[in-house]
Design a protein around this motif. Structure first.
Motif, mmCIF file in Angstrom:
data_model
loop_
_atom_site.group_PDB
_atom_site.id
_atom_site.type_symbol
_atom_site.label_atom_id
_atom_site.label_comp_id
_atom_site.label_asym_id
_atom_site.label_seq_id
_atom_site.Cartn_x
_atom_site.Cartn_y
_atom_site.Cartn_z
ATOM 1 N N UNK A 164 28.405 -13.349 2.892
ATOM 2 C CA UNK A 164 28.962 -14.201 1.851
ATOM 3 C C UNK A 164 30.465 -14.107 1.824
ATOM 4 N N UNK A 165 31.099 -15.143 1.284
ATOM 5 C CA UNK A 165 32.551 -15.161 1.185
ATOM 6 C C UNK A 165 33.054 -13.973 0.372
ATOM 7 N N UNK A 166 34.088 -13.330 0.881
ATOM 8 C CA UNK A 166 34.749 -12.256 0.160
ATOM 9 C C UNK A 166 34.155 -10.887 0.342
ATOM 10 N N UNK A 167 32.990 -10.755 0.940
ATOM 11 C CA UNK A 167 32.378 -9.429 1.076
ATOM 12 C C UNK A 167 33.224 -8.495 1.928
ATOM 13 N N UNK A 168 33.853 -9.032 2.965
ATOM 14 C CA UNK A 168 34.655 -8.192 3.859
ATOM 15 C C UNK A 168 35.860 -7.597 3.154
ATOM 16 N N UNK A 169 36.246 -8.162 2.015
ATOM 17 C CA UNK A 169 37.441 -7.701 1.300
ATOM 18 C C UNK A 169 37.110 -6.797 0.118
ATOM 19 N N UNK A 170 35.829 -6.570 -0.149
ATOM 20 C CA UNK A 170 35.448 -5.819 -1.345
ATOM 21 C C UNK A 170 35.819 -4.347 -1.237
ATOM 22 N N UNK A 171 35.618 -3.727 -0.064
ATOM 23 C CA UNK A 171 35.818 -2.292 0.058
ATOM 24 C C UNK A 171 34.578 -1.555 -0.415
ATOM 25 N N UNK A 172 34.608 -0.229 -0.321
ATOM 26 C CA UNK A 172 33.457 0.571 -0.735
ATOM 27 C C UNK A 172 33.904 1.733 -1.610
ATOM 28 N N UNK A 173 32.990 2.196 -2.462
ATOM 29 C CA UNK A 173 33.196 3.364 -3.313
ATOM 30 C C UNK A 173 31.807 3.847 -3.739
ATOM 31 N N UNK A 174 31.700 5.044 -4.304
ATOM 32 C CA UNK A 174 30.386 5.553 -4.678
ATOM 33 C C UNK A 174 29.685 4.696 -5.728
ATOM 34 N N UNK A 175 28.374 4.526 -5.568
ATOM 35 C CA UNK A 175 27.531 3.885 -6.578
ATOM 36 C C UNK A 175 28.035 2.478 -6.931
ATOM 37 N N UNK A 176 28.190 1.630 -5.935
ATOM 38 C CA UNK A 176 28.654 0.261 -6.170
ATOM 39 C C UNK A 176 27.549 -0.566 -6.828
#
Length: 260
Positions: free
Chosen positions: A23-35
Protein backbone atom coordinates in the motif's frame (compact mmCIF):
# COMPACT_ATOMS: atom_id res chain seq x y z
CA UNK A 1 -5.46 7.18 5.72
CA UNK A 2 -4.91 4.92 2.71
CA UNK A 3 -5.78 1.50 1.35
CA UNK A 4 -4.06 -1.87 1.51
CA UNK A 5 -4.04 -4.52 -1.21
CA UNK A 6 -3.71 -8.19 -0.28
CA UNK A 7 -0.69 -9.87 -1.85
CA UNK A 8 -0.81 -13.28 -0.13
CA UNK A 9 -2.86 -15.34 2.32
CA UNK A 10 -1.35 -18.31 4.17
CA UNK A 11 -2.75 -20.43 7.04
CA UNK A 12 -0.51 -20.63 10.11
CA UNK A 13 -2.70 -22.90 12.27
CA UNK A 14 -6.32 -24.07 12.08
CA UNK A 15 -7.38 -20.83 13.80
CA UNK A 16 -4.87 -18.25 12.54
CA UNK A 17 -4.03 -17.02 9.06
CA UNK A 18 -1.34 -14.63 7.83
CA UNK A 19 -2.13 -11.91 5.30
CA UNK A 20 0.45 -9.70 3.59
CA UNK A 21 -0.35 -6.34 2.08
CA UNK A 22 1.17 -3.59 -0.01
CA UNK A 23 0.00 0.00 0.00
CA UNK A 24 0.99 3.61 -0.50
CA UNK A 25 3.22 4.98 2.23
CA UNK A 26 4.11 1.69 3.91
CA UNK A 27 7.76 1.97 2.91
CA UNK A 28 7.98 5.28 4.78
CA UNK A 29 6.35 4.19 8.04
CA UNK A 30 9.43 2.76 9.78
CA UNK A 31 9.29 0.22 12.60
CA UNK A 32 9.16 0.27 16.41
CA UNK A 33 8.04 -2.17 19.12
CA UNK A 34 4.37 -3.19 19.26
CA UNK A 35 3.16 -1.28 16.19
CA UNK A 36 -0.61 -0.89 16.08
CA UNK A 37 -2.97 0.21 13.33
CA UNK A 38 -6.63 0.42 12.39
CA UNK A 39 -7.96 -1.76 9.59
CA UNK A 40 -11.23 -0.92 7.84
CA UNK A 41 -13.24 -3.74 6.30
CA UNK A 42 -15.78 -2.61 3.69
CA UNK A 43 -19.42 -3.54 4.05
CA UNK A 44 -21.12 -5.01 0.96
CA UNK A 45 -21.21 -2.27 -1.66
CA UNK A 46 -19.49 0.17 0.69
CA UNK A 47 -16.08 1.90 0.50
CA UNK A 48 -12.79 0.74 1.96
CA UNK A 49 -11.32 4.24 1.77
CA UNK A 50 -12.62 7.08 3.95
CA UNK A 51 -10.32 10.11 3.74
CA UNK A 52 -6.95 11.16 2.33
CA UNK A 53 -6.16 13.26 5.40
CA UNK A 54 -3.18 12.11 7.52
CA UNK A 55 -4.80 13.81 10.52
CA UNK A 56 -6.52 11.30 12.82
CA UNK A 57 -9.28 13.72 13.80
CA UNK A 58 -10.13 14.60 10.20
CA UNK A 59 -10.32 11.05 8.89
CA UNK A 60 -12.28 9.86 11.91
CA UNK A 61 -14.85 12.60 11.42
CA UNK A 62 -15.08 11.58 7.76
CA UNK A 63 -15.52 7.98 8.89
CA UNK A 64 -18.35 8.89 11.27
CA UNK A 65 -20.00 11.01 8.58
CA UNK A 66 -20.59 7.98 6.36
CA UNK A 67 -24.06 6.43 6.56
CA UNK A 68 -23.97 3.45 8.92
CA UNK A 69 -24.82 0.97 6.17
CA UNK A 70 -21.78 2.20 4.20
CA UNK A 71 -19.35 2.82 7.07
CA UNK A 72 -16.59 0.17 7.08
CA UNK A 73 -16.14 -2.02 10.11
CA UNK A 74 -13.04 -0.80 11.96
CA UNK A 75 -10.83 -3.03 14.08
CA UNK A 76 -7.44 -2.59 15.79
CA UNK A 77 -4.52 -4.89 14.98
CA UNK A 78 -0.85 -5.27 15.82
CA UNK A 79 1.70 -5.42 13.01
CA UNK A 80 3.40 -8.81 12.79
CA UNK A 81 6.04 -7.43 10.43
CA UNK A 82 6.64 -4.41 8.21
CA UNK A 83 9.60 -4.82 5.89
CA UNK A 84 10.36 -3.32 2.50
CA UNK A 85 6.91 -1.82 2.17
CA UNK A 86 5.20 -5.16 2.86
CA UNK A 87 2.86 -5.30 5.86
CA UNK A 88 2.13 -8.63 7.57
CA UNK A 89 -0.89 -9.08 9.84
CA UNK A 90 -1.93 -12.33 11.54
CA UNK A 91 -5.69 -12.84 11.94
CA UNK A 92 -7.39 -15.07 14.50
CA UNK A 93 -10.20 -17.02 12.84
CA UNK A 94 -13.29 -17.50 14.97
CA UNK A 95 -15.99 -18.11 12.38
CA UNK A 96 -18.46 -15.51 11.12
CA UNK A 97 -18.92 -13.87 14.51
CA UNK A 98 -16.88 -10.81 13.58
CA UNK A 99 -16.17 -8.83 10.40
CA UNK A 100 -12.37 -9.13 10.62
CA UNK A 101 -12.41 -12.90 11.10
CA UNK A 102 -15.05 -13.30 8.38
CA UNK A 103 -13.00 -11.19 5.98
CA UNK A 104 -9.73 -12.99 6.74
CA UNK A 105 -11.30 -16.42 6.24
CA UNK A 106 -12.26 -15.41 2.70
CA UNK A 107 -9.39 -13.06 1.81
CA UNK A 108 -7.77 -13.38 -1.61
CA UNK A 109 -4.90 -11.63 -3.37
CA UNK A 110 -6.16 -8.36 -4.81
CA UNK A 111 -8.70 -7.65 -2.05
CA UNK A 112 -8.62 -4.06 -0.78
CA UNK A 113 -9.24 -2.73 2.75
CA UNK A 114 -8.54 0.60 4.44
CA UNK A 115 -5.91 1.43 7.04
CA UNK A 116 -4.93 4.21 9.42
CA UNK A 117 -1.52 3.92 11.07
CA UNK A 118 0.77 2.68 12.41
CA UNK A 119 1.33 6.03 14.11
CA UNK A 120 4.48 7.01 15.99
CA UNK A 121 2.24 8.98 18.36
CA UNK A 122 1.60 5.66 20.11
CA UNK A 123 5.14 4.29 19.97
CA UNK A 124 6.56 3.07 23.27
CA UNK A 125 10.08 1.73 23.84
CA UNK A 126 10.64 -1.87 24.84
CA UNK A 127 11.15 -2.07 28.60
CA UNK A 128 14.49 -2.59 30.28
CA UNK A 129 14.81 -4.92 33.26
CA UNK A 130 16.59 -8.08 34.32
CA UNK A 131 13.35 -9.98 33.59
CA UNK A 132 10.79 -9.11 30.93
CA UNK A 133 7.38 -10.79 31.13
CA UNK A 134 5.04 -11.19 28.15
CA UNK A 135 1.58 -12.70 28.53
CA UNK A 136 -1.53 -12.88 26.37
CA UNK A 137 -3.90 -15.04 24.38
CA UNK A 138 -3.85 -15.76 20.65
CA UNK A 139 -4.93 -12.21 19.82
CA UNK A 140 -1.74 -10.97 21.50
CA UNK A 141 0.52 -13.58 19.90
CA UNK A 142 1.52 -11.42 16.88
CA UNK A 143 2.62 -8.65 19.23
CA UNK A 144 4.43 -10.99 21.61
CA UNK A 145 6.23 -12.77 18.77
CA UNK A 146 7.39 -9.49 17.25
CA UNK A 147 8.55 -8.19 20.65
CA UNK A 148 10.49 -11.36 21.44
CA UNK A 149 12.29 -11.04 18.11
CA UNK A 150 13.69 -7.69 19.31
CA UNK A 151 15.27 -9.02 22.50
CA UNK A 152 19.05 -9.28 22.78
CA UNK A 153 20.32 -12.86 23.12
CA UNK A 154 21.21 -12.46 26.80
CA UNK A 155 17.86 -10.97 27.88
CA UNK A 156 16.01 -13.06 30.45
CA UNK A 157 12.27 -13.29 29.76
CA UNK A 158 9.12 -15.27 30.45
CA UNK A 159 6.48 -15.52 27.72
CA UNK A 160 3.12 -17.24 28.21
CA UNK A 161 0.45 -17.50 25.50
CA UNK A 162 -3.00 -19.06 25.91
CA UNK A 163 -4.43 -20.80 22.83
CA UNK A 164 -7.26 -23.24 22.14
CA UNK A 165 -5.22 -26.45 21.85
CA UNK A 166 -1.77 -27.76 20.82
CA UNK A 167 -2.61 -27.39 17.13
CA UNK A 168 -2.42 -23.63 17.68
CA UNK A 169 1.18 -23.64 18.96
CA UNK A 170 3.56 -21.77 16.65
CA UNK A 171 7.31 -21.78 16.23
CA UNK A 172 8.04 -18.88 18.57
CA UNK A 173 11.16 -19.68 20.65
CA UNK A 174 10.77 -19.33 24.40
CA UNK A 175 6.97 -19.27 24.58
CA UNK A 176 5.17 -21.42 27.11
CA UNK A 177 1.87 -22.52 25.57
CA UNK A 178 -1.27 -22.73 27.70
CA UNK A 179 -4.08 -24.85 26.24
CA UNK A 180 -7.74 -24.23 27.01
CA UNK A 181 -8.48 -27.76 25.75
CA UNK A 182 -6.50 -29.08 28.73
CA UNK A 183 -8.35 -26.88 31.22
CA UNK A 184 -5.47 -24.41 31.49
CA UNK A 185 -5.88 -20.64 31.56
CA UNK A 186 -3.58 -17.65 31.17
CA UNK A 187 -4.17 -16.02 34.55
CA UNK A 188 -3.42 -19.19 36.52
CA UNK A 189 -0.32 -19.97 34.48
CA UNK A 190 1.14 -16.48 34.77
CA UNK A 191 0.40 -15.94 38.45
CA UNK A 192 2.29 -19.16 39.22
CA UNK A 193 5.52 -17.63 37.87
CA UNK A 194 7.93 -16.10 40.37
CA UNK A 195 8.40 -12.49 39.26
CA UNK A 196 10.43 -9.84 41.12
CA UNK A 197 9.12 -6.27 41.55
CA UNK A 198 11.92 -5.08 39.26
CA UNK A 199 10.42 -6.86 36.22
CA UNK A 200 8.93 -5.13 33.17
CA UNK A 201 5.61 -6.58 32.01
CA UNK A 202 3.65 -6.63 28.75
CA UNK A 203 0.03 -7.88 28.80
CA UNK A 204 -2.50 -8.28 26.00
CA UNK A 205 -5.65 -10.23 25.21
CA UNK A 206 -9.13 -10.54 26.70
CA UNK A 207 -9.83 -7.46 28.83
CA UNK A 208 -10.82 -9.11 32.12
CA UNK A 209 -7.77 -11.41 32.04
CA UNK A 210 -5.49 -8.45 31.34
CA UNK A 211 -7.00 -6.54 34.26
CA UNK A 212 -6.58 -9.53 36.59
CA UNK A 213 -2.93 -9.93 35.62
CA UNK A 214 -2.26 -6.23 35.94
CA UNK A 215 -3.67 -6.28 39.48
CA UNK A 216 -1.49 -9.32 40.22
CA UNK A 217 1.70 -7.63 39.10
CA UNK A 218 0.98 -4.34 40.86
CA UNK A 219 0.28 -6.43 43.97
CA UNK A 220 3.77 -7.91 43.60
CA UNK A 221 5.20 -4.39 43.64
CA UNK A 222 5.80 -3.91 39.91
CA UNK A 223 5.28 -0.18 39.22
CA UNK A 224 2.31 0.64 36.99
CA UNK A 225 4.69 2.53 34.71
CA UNK A 226 6.51 -0.76 34.05
CA UNK A 227 3.37 -2.59 32.92
CA UNK A 228 2.24 -2.22 29.31
CA UNK A 229 -1.30 -3.51 28.90
CA UNK A 230 -4.06 -3.70 26.32
CA UNK A 231 -7.48 -5.37 26.43
CA UNK A 232 -7.79 -6.42 22.79
CA UNK A 233 -11.29 -7.85 23.12
CA UNK A 234 -14.13 -8.15 25.59
CA UNK A 235 -16.03 -11.34 26.35
CA UNK A 236 -19.55 -11.20 24.83
CA UNK A 237 -18.86 -7.72 23.39
CA UNK A 238 -17.29 -6.31 20.21
CA UNK A 239 -15.51 -3.07 19.36
CA UNK A 240 -18.84 -1.81 18.03
CA UNK A 241 -20.41 -2.02 21.50
CA UNK A 242 -20.27 0.89 23.92
CA UNK A 243 -17.29 0.88 26.31
CA UNK A 244 -17.85 -0.37 29.84
CA UNK A 245 -16.73 1.49 32.95
CA UNK A 246 -13.68 -0.77 33.11
CA UNK A 247 -12.89 0.00 29.45
CA UNK A 248 -13.03 3.74 30.12
CA UNK A 249 -10.83 3.43 33.21
CA UNK A 250 -8.30 1.41 31.20
CA UNK A 251 -8.32 3.99 28.40
CA UNK A 252 -7.68 6.81 30.88
CA UNK A 253 -4.73 4.96 32.38
CA UNK A 254 -3.24 4.24 28.94
CA UNK A 255 -3.56 7.93 27.99
CA UNK A 256 -1.90 8.96 31.24
CA UNK A 257 0.90 6.50 30.59
CA UNK A 258 1.46 8.11 27.21
CA UNK A 259 1.73 11.51 28.90
CA UNK A 260 -1.63 12.74 27.63
Amino acid sequence: MSTLTVTSVAPLTPRMTRVTFTGDGLADVGTWPDQQLKLLFPKPGGPAHVSDSPDAGVWYQAYLALPEDERPWMRSFTVRALTGGVLTVDFVLHGDSGPASRWAANARAGDVIGRFGPSRDYARPLGKADLLVFAGDETALPAIASLLALLPPDQEFAAVVEVADPAEDQDVPGVRWVHRSAGEDLVSAVTAIEVPPSAWVWLGGEASAVRALRRHFTGLGVPKTDIEFAGYWRRSLTQDDAPTADDLAEARERIEALGG
